[in-house]
Write a protein that holds these residues in place. Structure first.
Motif, PDB file in Angstrom:
ATOM      1  N   TYR A  12       1.282  -1.371  -0.001  1.00 29.77           N
ATOM      2  CA  TYR A  12      -0.170  -0.252   0.234  1.00 29.77           C
ATOM      3  C   TYR A  12       0.920   1.210  -0.006  1.00 29.77           C
ATOM      4  CZ  TYR A  12      -4.182  -3.031   1.458  1.00 29.77           C
ATOM      5  OH  TYR A  12      -5.172  -3.768   1.097  1.00 29.77           O
ATOM      6  N   ASP A  13       0.491   1.801  -1.038  1.00 32.75           N
ATOM      7  CA  ASP A  13       0.897   3.478  -0.270  1.00 32.75           C
ATOM      8  C   ASP A  13       0.554   4.321   0.633  1.00 32.75           C
ATOM      9  OD1 ASP A  13       1.538   6.238  -0.698  1.00 32.75           O
ATOM     10  OD2 ASP A  13       0.997   6.263  -3.365  1.00 32.75           O
ATOM     11  N   PRO A  14       1.604   4.559   1.771  1.00 33.01           N
ATOM     12  CA  PRO A  14       1.536   4.928   2.685  1.00 33.01           C
ATOM     13  C   PRO A  14       0.521   6.175   2.955  1.00 33.01           C
ATOM     14  CG  PRO A  14       3.662   5.365   2.215  1.00 33.01           C
ATOM     15  CD  PRO A  14       2.631   4.598   0.769  1.00 33.01           C
ATOM     16  N   LYS A  15      -0.309   6.491   1.468  1.00 34.98           N
ATOM     17  CA  LYS A  15      -2.099   7.576   2.334  1.00 34.98           C
ATOM     18  C   LYS A  15      -3.024   6.641   2.138  1.00 34.98           C
ATOM     19  CE  LYS A  15      -2.224   8.296  -2.918  1.00 34.98           C
ATOM     20  NZ  LYS A  15      -3.181   7.713  -3.499  1.00 34.98           N
ATOM     21  N   ASP A  16      -2.589   5.359   1.782  1.00 38.14           N
ATOM     22  CA  ASP A  16      -3.482   4.646   1.671  1.00 38.14           C
ATOM     23  C   ASP A  16      -3.706   3.856   2.563  1.00 38.14           C
ATOM     24  OD1 ASP A  16      -4.768   5.429  -0.584  1.00 38.14           O
ATOM     25  OD2 ASP A  16      -4.287   4.247  -1.980  1.00 38.14           O
ATOM     26  N   ILE A  17      -3.005   3.750   3.807  1.00 41.66           N
ATOM     27  CA  ILE A  17      -2.703   3.246   5.817  1.00 41.66           C
ATOM     28  C   ILE A  17      -3.042   4.166   6.312  1.00 41.66           C
ATOM     29  CG2 ILE A  17      -1.348   1.844   7.342  1.00 41.66           C
ATOM     30  CD1 ILE A  17       0.757   1.345   4.403  1.00 41.66           C
ATOM     31  N   PHE A  18      -4.505   3.937   6.716  1.00 41.59           N
ATOM     32  CA  PHE A  18      -5.410   4.128   7.767  1.00 41.59           C
ATOM     33  C   PHE A  18      -5.364   3.537   9.286  1.00 41.59           C
ATOM     34  CE2 PHE A  18      -6.765   6.000   3.574  1.00 41.59           C
ATOM     35  CZ  PHE A  18      -7.396   7.505   4.188  1.00 41.59           C
ATOM     36  N   ASN A  19      -5.333   4.632  10.283  1.00 39.51           N
ATOM     37  CA  ASN A  19      -5.878   4.097  11.515  1.00 39.51           C
ATOM     38  C   ASN A  19      -6.567   4.828  12.058  1.00 39.51           C
ATOM     39  OD1 ASN A  19      -4.161   4.904  14.300  1.00 39.51           O
ATOM     40  ND2 ASN A  19      -4.419   3.370  13.952  1.00 39.51           N
ATOM     41  N   CYS A  20      -7.373   3.275  13.050  1.00 38.72           N
ATOM     42  CA  CYS A  20      -8.518   4.329  13.646  1.00 38.72           C
ATOM     43  C   CYS A  20      -7.944   4.070  14.941  1.00 38.72           C
ATOM     44  CB  CYS A  20     -10.172   4.444  12.422  1.00 38.72           C
ATOM     45  SG  CYS A  20     -10.274   2.683  13.297  1.00 38.72           S
ATOM     46  N   ASP A  21      -8.231   4.469  16.030  1.00 41.81           N
ATOM     47  CA  ASP A  21      -8.976   4.454  17.517  1.00 41.81           C
ATOM     48  C   ASP A  21      -9.433   5.275  18.313  1.00 41.81           C
ATOM     49  OD1 ASP A  21      -7.679   3.041  19.418  1.00 41.81           O
ATOM     50  OD2 ASP A  21      -6.446   4.437  19.792  1.00 41.81           O
ATOM     51  N   GLU A  22     -10.342   4.229  19.411  1.00 38.79           N
ATOM     52  CA  GLU A  22     -11.308   5.424  19.651  1.00 38.79           C
ATOM     53  C   GLU A  22     -10.577   6.187  21.063  1.00 38.79           C
ATOM     54  OE1 GLU A  22     -14.551   2.695  21.601  1.00 38.79           O
ATOM     55  OE2 GLU A  22     -13.789   1.855  20.539  1.00 38.79           O
ATOM     56  N   THR A  23     -11.488   6.753  21.609  1.00 44.35           N
ATOM     57  CA  THR A  23     -11.056   7.898  23.466  1.00 44.35           C
ATOM     58  C   THR A  23     -12.395   7.988  23.865  1.00 44.35           C
ATOM     59  OG1 THR A  23      -9.576   8.529  24.302  1.00 44.35           O
ATOM     60  CG2 THR A  23     -10.541   9.828  22.350  1.00 44.35           C
ATOM     61  N   GLY A  24     -12.101   7.211  25.082  1.00 43.57           N
ATOM     62  CA  GLY A  24     -13.535   8.709  25.660  1.00 43.57           C
ATOM     63  C   GLY A  24     -12.756   9.755  26.087  1.00 43.57           C
ATOM     64  N   LEU A  25     -14.018  10.840  26.057  1.00 45.17           N
ATOM     65  CA  LEU A  25     -13.959  12.331  26.587  1.00 45.17           C
ATOM     66  C   LEU A  25     -14.777  13.110  27.475  1.00 45.17           C
ATOM     67  CD1 LEU A  25     -12.127  14.794  26.515  1.00 45.17           C
ATOM     68  CD2 LEU A  25     -14.140  15.475  24.288  1.00 45.17           C
ATOM     69  N   PHE A  26     -14.333  13.187  28.525  1.00 46.41           N
ATOM     70  CA  PHE A  26     -14.867  13.459  29.940  1.00 46.41           C
ATOM     71  C   PHE A  26     -15.372  14.941  30.057  1.00 46.41           C
ATOM     72  CE2 PHE A  26     -13.253  10.006  31.715  1.00 46.41           C
ATOM     73  CZ  PHE A  26     -14.932   8.693  32.378  1.00 46.41           C
ATOM     74  N   TRP A  27     -16.418  15.085  29.606  1.00 47.00           N
ATOM     75  CA  TRP A  27     -16.419  16.329  28.573  1.00 47.00           C
ATOM     76  C   TRP A  27     -16.958  17.570  29.497  1.00 47.00           C
ATOM     77  CZ3 TRP A  27     -22.008  18.641  28.093  1.00 47.00           C
ATOM     78  CH2 TRP A  27     -23.044  17.930  28.219  1.00 47.00           C
ATOM     79  N   LYS A  28     -17.962  17.436  30.804  1.00 45.73           N
ATOM     80  CA  LYS A  28     -18.164  17.941  31.597  1.00 45.73           C
ATOM     81  C   LYS A  28     -17.083  18.098  32.815  1.00 45.73           C
ATOM     82  CE  LYS A  28     -22.713  18.607  31.348  1.00 45.73           C
ATOM     83  NZ  LYS A  28     -24.093  18.360  31.766  1.00 45.73           N
ATOM     84  N   MET A  29     -16.399  17.378  32.703  1.00 46.23           N
ATOM     85  CA  MET A  29     -15.120  17.484  33.674  1.00 46.23           C
ATOM     86  C   MET A  29     -14.059  18.895  33.787  1.00 46.23           C
ATOM     87  SD  MET A  29     -12.834  14.356  34.560  1.00 46.23           S
ATOM     88  CE  MET A  29     -14.013  13.073  35.267  1.00 46.23           C
ATOM     89  N   LYS A  30     -14.570  19.431  34.466  1.00 51.49           N
ATOM     90  CA  LYS A  30     -12.872  20.520  34.887  1.00 51.49           C
ATOM     91  C   LYS A  30     -11.411  19.961  35.644  1.00 51.49           C
ATOM     92  CE  LYS A  30     -16.899  23.474  36.854  1.00 51.49           C
ATOM     93  NZ  LYS A  30     -18.318  22.502  36.793  1.00 51.49           N
ATOM     94  N   PRO A  31     -10.875  20.876  35.511  1.00 48.76           N
ATOM     95  CA  PRO A  31      -9.147  20.875  35.676  1.00 48.76           C
ATOM     96  C   PRO A  31      -9.356  19.619  37.152  1.00 48.76           C
ATOM     97  CG  PRO A  31      -9.540  22.317  33.967  1.00 48.76           C
ATOM     98  CD  PRO A  31     -10.944  22.199  34.572  1.00 48.76           C
ATOM     99  N   SER A  32      -8.524  19.117  37.160  1.00 51.57           N
ATOM    100  CA  SER A  32      -8.240  18.724  39.287  1.00 51.57           C
ATOM    101  C   SER A  32      -7.618  19.473  39.450  1.00 51.57           C
ATOM    102  CB  SER A  32      -7.873  17.137  39.002  1.00 51.57           C
ATOM    103  OG  SER A  32      -6.526  16.785  38.586  1.00 51.57           O
TER     104      SER A  32
END
Length: 188
Positions: A12-32
């Motif tokens: 594969y050409d490098p532009k046709d090699i994809f990666n995906c990954d997921e993450t959780g985002l605690f979007w209302k959490m304020k800085p600790s």
């Protein structure tokens, strides 16, 4: 296993090699912590979380619309807004987690997009069980390769700072918006 992956990448050409990954985002959490006072004590943090799946190619020239999983089908903030007009692929479920059904729907849409562009891509994903394919899912323009265990952080671009960068920027934005709103409150 690594040698097999190395052989696959050569096709594969490098532009046709994809990666995906997921993450959780605690979007209302304020800085600790704060700069002046150190740890913030006595406040209960919000546990509202969304899941976001990032997909990009290995050269970094192509970043696809993130997949966004929320708890509600129609949250109040999106009332009367067409979810197809959002800059994300919007999904929902009770716990805001990735599900096999969401994964398969996302892959079908991505495959359709690649078919229209007449591209064949390699999609590198970790070996989580959630990334299973239904038997009736037929991908014509995507080849999926599962990464070996315990190597994902070394091989996935998303784990090499893309997700962390997004989280830092989103927290910075949340803080900026909060400070702006407090300033407006004190002005009026």
């Amino acid at each position: 296993m690594r040698e097999k992956l190395h052989q696959t990448l050569r096709d594969y050409d490098p532009k046709d090699i994809f990666n995906c990954d997921e993450t959780g985002l605690f979007w209302k959490m304020k800085p600790s912590r704060t700069i002046s006072n150190g740890p913030v004590a006595g406040t209960k943090q919000s546990k509202d979380c969304v899941t976001i799946l990032f997909t990009c190619n290995s050269t970094g020239t192509e970043k696809l619309r993130p997949l966004f999983i929320h708890k509600y089908e129609n949250p109040r903030a999106l009332k009367n807004i067409n979810k197809n007009s959002l800059p994300v692929n919007y999904y929902w479920n009770k716990k805001s987690w990735m599900q096999v059904s969401i994964w398969n729907d996302y892959l079908k849409k991505l495959d359709s997009r690649m078919r229209v562009q007449n591209r064949n891509i390699l999609l590198l994903i970790d070996n989580a069980p959630i990334y299973a394919l239904y038997e009736n899912t037929n991908l014509t323009n995507i080849v999926i390769e599962h990464l070996p265990p315990n190597t994902t952080s070394h091989l996935q671009p998303c784990d090499q700072g893309i997700i962390n960068s997004f989280k830092v920027r989103s927290k910075s934005y949340l803080f900026t918006v909060t400070v702006s709103n407090l300033t407006l409150i004190f002005l009026f």
